[in-house]
Design a protein around this motif. Structure first.
Motif, PDB file in Angstrom:
ATOM      1  N   ARG A  62     -28.599 -35.989 -23.450  1.00  0.00           N
ATOM      2  CA  ARG A  62     -29.725 -35.164 -21.980  1.00  0.00           C
ATOM      3  C   ARG A  62     -29.271 -36.695 -20.656  1.00  0.00           C
ATOM      4  NH1 ARG A  62     -32.086 -31.420 -20.359  1.00  0.00           N
ATOM      5  NH2 ARG A  62     -33.992 -32.036 -18.764  1.00  0.00           N
ATOM      6  N   CYS A  63     -29.005 -37.231 -20.745  1.00  0.00           N
ATOM      7  CA  CYS A  63     -28.668 -38.403 -19.134  1.00  0.00           C
ATOM      8  C   CYS A  63     -27.414 -37.753 -18.956  1.00  0.00           C
ATOM      9  CB  CYS A  63     -28.458 -40.050 -20.082  1.00  0.00           C
ATOM     10  SG  CYS A  63     -27.942 -40.306 -18.615  1.00  0.00           S
ATOM     11  N   PHE A  64     -26.070 -37.559 -19.301  1.00  0.00           N
ATOM     12  CA  PHE A  64     -25.165 -36.597 -18.956  1.00  0.00           C
ATOM     13  C   PHE A  64     -25.642 -35.983 -18.408  1.00  0.00           C
ATOM     14  CE2 PHE A  64     -22.013 -38.896 -22.185  1.00  0.00           C
ATOM     15  CZ  PHE A  64     -21.979 -40.603 -21.502  1.00  0.00           C
ATOM     16  N   ASP A  65     -26.597 -34.785 -19.135  1.00  0.00           N
ATOM     17  CA  ASP A  65     -26.883 -33.069 -18.782  1.00  0.00           C
ATOM     18  C   ASP A  65     -27.435 -32.928 -17.539  1.00  0.00           C
ATOM     19  OD1 ASP A  65     -25.915 -31.785 -20.774  1.00  0.00           O
ATOM     20  OD2 ASP A  65     -27.927 -31.557 -21.847  1.00  0.00           O
ATOM     21  N   LEU A  66     -28.672 -34.660 -17.445  1.00  0.00           N
ATOM     22  CA  LEU A  66     -29.906 -34.923 -16.152  1.00  0.00           C
ATOM     23  C   LEU A  66     -28.700 -35.241 -15.017  1.00  0.00           C
ATOM     24  CD1 LEU A  66     -32.357 -36.404 -17.459  1.00  0.00           C
ATOM     25  CD2 LEU A  66     -32.474 -33.908 -16.341  1.00  0.00           C
ATOM     26  N   LEU A  67     -27.558 -35.911 -14.916  1.00  0.00           N
ATOM     27  CA  LEU A  67     -26.252 -36.325 -14.872  1.00  0.00           C
ATOM     28  C   LEU A  67     -25.582 -34.898 -13.776  1.00  0.00           C
ATOM     29  CD1 LEU A  67     -24.735 -39.888 -15.591  1.00  0.00           C
ATOM     30  CD2 LEU A  67     -27.064 -39.218 -13.484  1.00  0.00           C
ATOM     31  N   ALA A  68     -25.114 -33.869 -15.005  1.00  0.00           N
ATOM     32  CA  ALA A  68     -24.332 -32.753 -14.791  1.00  0.00           C
ATOM     33  C   ALA A  68     -25.225 -31.590 -13.231  1.00  0.00           C
ATOM     34  CB  ALA A  68     -24.528 -32.354 -15.771  1.00  0.00           C
ATOM     35  N   GLN A  69     -27.023 -31.651 -14.082  1.00  0.00           N
ATOM     36  CA  GLN A  69     -27.826 -31.222 -13.385  1.00  0.00           C
ATOM     37  C   GLN A  69     -27.450 -32.095 -11.824  1.00  0.00           C
ATOM     38  OE1 GLN A  69     -31.200 -30.111 -14.628  1.00  0.00           O
ATOM     39  NE2 GLN A  69     -30.787 -29.866 -16.895  1.00  0.00           N
ATOM     40  N   VAL A  70     -27.632 -32.688 -11.112  1.00  0.00           N
ATOM     41  CA  VAL A  70     -27.752 -33.322 -10.130  1.00  0.00           C
ATOM     42  C   VAL A  70     -26.218 -33.385  -9.276  1.00  0.00           C
ATOM     43  CG1 VAL A  70     -29.797 -34.216 -10.126  1.00  0.00           C
ATOM     44  CG2 VAL A  70     -27.217 -35.613 -11.181  1.00  0.00           C
ATOM     45  N   GLN A  71     -25.161 -31.681  -9.420  1.00  0.00           N
ATOM     46  CA  GLN A  71     -24.191 -32.426  -9.023  1.00  0.00           C
ATOM     47  C   GLN A  71     -22.840 -33.444  -8.912  1.00  0.00           C
ATOM     48  OE1 GLN A  71     -24.006 -29.159  -7.589  1.00  0.00           O
ATOM     49  NE2 GLN A  71     -25.719 -28.586  -8.731  1.00  0.00           N
ATOM     50  N   LEU A  72     -23.381 -33.877 -10.191  1.00  0.00           N
ATOM     51  CA  LEU A  72     -21.817 -34.790  -9.872  1.00  0.00           C
ATOM     52  C   LEU A  72     -20.444 -34.707 -10.299  1.00  0.00           C
ATOM     53  CD1 LEU A  72     -24.894 -38.304 -10.517  1.00  0.00           C
ATOM     54  CD2 LEU A  72     -22.785 -37.517  -8.555  1.00  0.00           C
ATOM     55  N   GLY A  73     -20.610 -33.518 -10.965  1.00  0.00           N
ATOM     56  CA  GLY A  73     -19.157 -32.859 -11.715  1.00  0.00           C
ATOM     57  C   GLY A  73     -18.632 -33.354 -12.182  1.00  0.00           C
ATOM     58  N   LEU A 126     -30.258 -28.738  -3.817  1.00  0.00           N
ATOM     59  CA  LEU A 126     -31.657 -27.339  -3.387  1.00  0.00           C
ATOM     60  C   LEU A 126     -31.310 -26.371  -3.961  1.00  0.00           C
ATOM     61  CD1 LEU A 126     -31.202 -27.430   0.392  1.00  0.00           C
ATOM     62  CD2 LEU A 126     -32.764 -28.851  -0.702  1.00  0.00           C
ATOM     63  N   ALA A 127     -30.505 -25.537  -4.557  1.00  0.00           N
ATOM     64  CA  ALA A 127     -30.321 -24.364  -5.532  1.00  0.00           C
ATOM     65  C   ALA A 127     -31.280 -25.264  -6.850  1.00  0.00           C
ATOM     66  CB  ALA A 127     -29.033 -23.445  -5.762  1.00  0.00           C
ATOM     67  N   ALA A 149     -32.827 -27.968   4.032  1.00  0.00           N
ATOM     68  CA  ALA A 149     -33.301 -28.400   3.296  1.00  0.00           C
ATOM     69  C   ALA A 149     -34.814 -27.747   2.838  1.00  0.00           C
ATOM     70  CB  ALA A 149     -33.554 -29.948   2.446  1.00  0.00           C
ATOM     71  N   VAL A 150     -35.489 -27.545   3.850  1.00  0.00           N
ATOM     72  CA  VAL A 150     -36.855 -26.901   3.931  1.00  0.00           C
ATOM     73  C   VAL A 150     -36.733 -25.754   3.381  1.00  0.00           C
ATOM     74  CG1 VAL A 150     -39.106 -27.050   5.357  1.00  0.00           C
ATOM     75  CG2 VAL A 150     -38.074 -28.689   4.788  1.00  0.00           C
ATOM     76  N   GLU A 151     -36.054 -24.776   4.798  1.00  0.00           N
ATOM     77  CA  GLU A 151     -35.675 -23.016   4.745  1.00  0.00           C
ATOM     78  C   GLU A 151     -35.083 -22.884   3.631  1.00  0.00           C
ATOM     79  OE1 GLU A 151     -33.001 -20.312   7.239  1.00  0.00           O
ATOM     80  OE2 GLU A 151     -32.309 -22.374   6.753  1.00  0.00           O
ATOM     81  N   ARG A 152     -34.846 -23.060   2.639  1.00  0.00           N
ATOM     82  CA  ARG A 152     -34.191 -23.182   0.929  1.00  0.00           C
ATOM     83  C   ARG A 152     -35.241 -23.234  -0.094  1.00  0.00           C
ATOM     84  NH1 ARG A 152     -33.183 -21.359  -2.507  1.00  0.00           N
ATOM     85  NH2 ARG A 152     -31.104 -21.506  -3.884  1.00  0.00           N
ATOM     86  N   LEU A 153     -36.092 -25.128  -0.060  1.00  0.00           N
ATOM     87  CA  LEU A 153     -37.020 -24.403  -0.937  1.00  0.00           C
ATOM     88  C   LEU A 153     -38.247 -24.542  -0.484  1.00  0.00           C
ATOM     89  CD1 LEU A 153     -36.275 -26.291  -3.250  1.00  0.00           C
ATOM     90  CD2 LEU A 153     -37.070 -28.785  -2.385  1.00  0.00           C
ATOM     91  N   CYS A 154     -38.051 -24.683   0.366  1.00  0.00           N
ATOM     92  CA  CYS A 154     -40.193 -25.060   0.760  1.00  0.00           C
ATOM     93  C   CYS A 154     -40.625 -23.254   0.398  1.00  0.00           C
ATOM     94  CB  CYS A 154     -41.153 -25.347   2.109  1.00  0.00           C
ATOM     95  SG  CYS A 154     -39.736 -27.350   1.446  1.00  0.00           S
ATOM     96  N   ASP A 155     -41.998 -23.086   0.301  1.00  0.00           N
ATOM     97  CA  ASP A 155     -43.089 -22.166   0.717  1.00  0.00           C
ATOM     98  C   ASP A 155     -43.804 -21.967   1.437  1.00  0.00           C
ATOM     99  OD1 ASP A 155     -41.746 -20.879  -1.561  1.00  0.00           O
ATOM    100  OD2 ASP A 155     -43.083 -22.145  -2.399  1.00  0.00           O
ATOM    101  N   ARG A 156     -43.898 -23.201   2.085  1.00  0.00           N
ATOM    102  CA  ARG A 156     -45.023 -23.395   3.526  1.00  0.00           C
ATOM    103  C   ARG A 156     -44.560 -24.812   3.796  1.00  0.00           C
ATOM    104  NH1 ARG A 156     -49.739 -25.540   0.787  1.00  0.00           N
ATOM    105  NH2 ARG A 156     -50.215 -25.639   3.122  1.00  0.00           N
ATOM    106  N   VAL A 157     -44.777 -25.007   4.809  1.00  0.00           N
ATOM    107  CA  VAL A 157     -44.567 -25.392   5.853  1.00  0.00           C
ATOM    108  C   VAL A 157     -45.555 -26.987   6.624  1.00  0.00           C
ATOM    109  CG1 VAL A 157     -43.010 -27.270   8.008  1.00  0.00           C
ATOM    110  CG2 VAL A 157     -42.044 -25.198   6.285  1.00  0.00           C
ATOM    111  N   ALA A 158     -45.657 -28.093   6.358  1.00  0.00           N
ATOM    112  CA  ALA A 158     -47.155 -28.739   7.453  1.00  0.00           C
ATOM    113  C   ALA A 158     -46.413 -29.861   7.972  1.00  0.00           C
ATOM    114  CB  ALA A 158     -48.192 -29.104   6.308  1.00  0.00           C
TER     115      ALA A 158
END
Length: 550
Positions: A62-73, A126-127, A149-158
């Motif tokens: 599971r540790c390897f899965d998480l590191l792969a998820q965050v784009q560590l290739g 971000l994806a 990053a705000v443009e890609r991830l957020c629905d609202r901005v404060a």
């Protein structure tokens, strides 16, 4: 309130369990989230045991899965066995995200999670986060200076100013048609990839934390402020689906680049060569290396080393800015550390000015050489002594190189604070009382205090909002014009690099895959990797607009 629970009513034990499980936090400084004496994989496995309840037999995978998820290739196994200090800033940041995700939180708090990431890695991360929001129903609160990053991830901005939300609305509407003058000023300071020019900073400075106001806190910086703005606190008004705290909300764009006189980049310098780097190689791990057959000047790194740099060659003239771009872990910071004498190269030559050899360590360099080459680190947290005041920090190079003491040193330190847009009252403050951006400005002021010939800049604008970033870049350009200083400027912000650098080198896995004048490289990139980096830049940075409903 988190899922009906009052955070302030919880016991310390309840709060600890909630923070690791229901709430995940990724701090701006990944070093605060990672224990320096534990390998990264063990830290993630510990979180999986405590908050996800996974048995020992499942934790490693599971540790390897998480590191792969965050784009560590394909480096996940090496990274899992590494200590935090053996990783680049961007790799540390992604490990901190993996650690936060280990407890499968329902609320994820992200404090500047993309500042140390290159464009392609940032896009992938971000994806992934957007997918978690959509599939797992995770709630994300993102604090960021990164509008892409705000443009890609957020629905609202404060938008926050002086401790108050001054505008709150749908992302697409706010980023393209801001209603508050401060929101519009920030967007007007945003550098764009399709425009090779520096944008002037917003006028004035933000108020000190202890400042009080009769009216609007932004009034001293707002060119359209009227008497009511200075005497009466503004109410929050609703405009469509947006909320704005302003007496006179905007009906159209304000402080556009045309209105504010965009500053064009400095012409290519014609000064003599200051730095000549030839065949530079460096690595982490074993210091042994072998030579490639038929080429006695080019090292071949053995399998047990971690490559840092391989056959890097470039030159730098007086008054020139070399931008260095590339993915996280490509060797950009290693290059700066070698030039500064903080990391000894395996092979190659570094000639400085009139024949000074810079391949020697910092301990073997003369005092004058040390003065002439200064470095500003990506993380000012680790380069500012927490027990020293700002006056003492700025006074150190003044005492060491120029013998300034007492009132003369204090006066010069105050002038340096003026240059980096900090109030002189900051002289008496400790680093712990400063924001990340303020610490970075103090670090830049310390480098300027030595009056160097070369300043090595490692992601110096990543912790700054776009207006302060514009002010710092203006400052650096002015210093370059006045003193003919040369810069080696490492950044993941390609729009900033295009506007600020004369020449750009693209690093990939420790090698320079392309180097050219900035304008030419960004208009006609030759290497496929360069084209990939440029393709990953956000719509806002590209300067494109999308139609939005009125």
């Amino acid at each position: 309130m988190v899922e009906g629970q009052d955070m302030f009513a919880l016991t310390p034990q309840q709060a600890r369990m909630l923070r690791g499980g229901a709430i995940g936090l990724v701090p701006q400084n990944a070093g605060l989230a990672l224990t320096p004496t534990m390998r990264v994989g063990r830290q993630i496995e510990e979180a999986l045991a405590l908050h996800a309840g996974l048995p020992r037999s499942e934790r490693r995978e599971r540790c390897f899965d998480l590191l792969a998820q965050v784009q560590l290739g394909d480096e996940i196994r090496r990274i899992a066995e590494s200590y935090p200090h053996q990783l680049s800033g961007g790799q540390q940041q992604r490990c901190a995200v993996a650690l936060a995700l280990a407890g499968e939180p329902r609320v994820l708090l992200l404090d500047e999670p993309t500042t140390g990431l290159d464009a392609t890695t940032r896009t992938g991360l971000l994806a992934m986060l957007a997918g978690l929001v959509e599939k797992a129903g995770m709630t994300v609160v993102l604090v960021s200076h990164d509008f892409g990053a705000v443009e890609r991830l957020c629905d609202r901005v404060a938008v926050l100013y002086a401790g108050q939300i001054v505008e709150d609305g749908p992302t697409s509407r706010l980023l393209r048609h801001p209603r508050h003058p401060y929101s519009a000023g920030l967007l007007a300071s945003l550098p764009r990839l399709d425009d090779a020019a520096l944008r002037p900073a917003m006028p004035g400075q933000r108020p000190a934390p202890e400042a009080t106001f009769l009216g609007c806190a932004f009034a001293p910086r707002c060119p359209s402020a009227s008497l009511p703005c200075r005497s009466t606190p503004p109410n929050v008004v609703a405009i469509g689906r947006s909320l704005v705290r302003c007496h006179t909300p905007l009906t159209q764009g304000w402080l556009s680049s045309a209105d504010r006189g965009v500053r064009k980049p400095v012409p290519m310098p014609v000064g003599h060569q200051l730095l000549a780097v030839q065949g530079l190689a460096a690595s982490y791990g074993s210091r042994r290396f072998t030579l490639t057959r038929g080429n006695a000047h080019r090292p071949r790194l053995p399998d047990e080393t971690i490559p840092g740099l391989d056959d890097v060659t470039f030159s730098l003239r007086r008054g020139e800015t070399l931008g260095v771009i590339g993915e996280s872990g490509s060797g950009k910071s290693t290059l700066l550390r070698v030039l500064a004498g903080l990391h000894t190269p395996l092979a190659g030559t570094i000639g400085f000015d009139d024949g000074i050899d810079l391949t020697v360590s910092v301990a073997r360099r003369s005092r004058d050489t040390l003065r002439r080459i200064q470095i500003v680190f990506q993380d000012p947290e680790s380069s500012l002594n927490p027990r020293h005041t700002v006056e003492h920090i700025l006074g150190a190079p003044l005492r060491l190189y120029f013998g300034l003491e007492g009132p003369r040193a204090r006066h010069r330190a105050a002038e340096l604070l003026d240059r980096v847009r900090l109030d002189r009252g900051y002289l008496n403050r400790l680093p712990s009382t400063l924001s990340g951006g303020e610490k970075q400005r103090v670090a830049i002021a310390r480098a300027l205090a030595a009056e160097p010939d070369i300043i090595l800049l490692d992601e110096v604008t990543s912790a700054l909002d776009v207006s302060v970033q514009a002010a710092i870049l203006e400052l650096l350009v002015d210093v370059q014009r006045e003193r003919n200083v040369a810069y080696v400027f490492v950044s993941h912000d390609l729009a900033v690099v295009r506007a600020f650098a004369h020449v750009v080198a693209v690093l990939r896995k420790g090698r320079v895959v392309e180097i050219a004048e900035a304008d030419y490289l960004f208009r006609r990139p030759a290497h496929p990797y360069t084209r990939t980096l440029l393709a990953a830049v956000s719509t806002l940075s590209r300067g494109h607009s999308e139609p939005v409903e009125a």
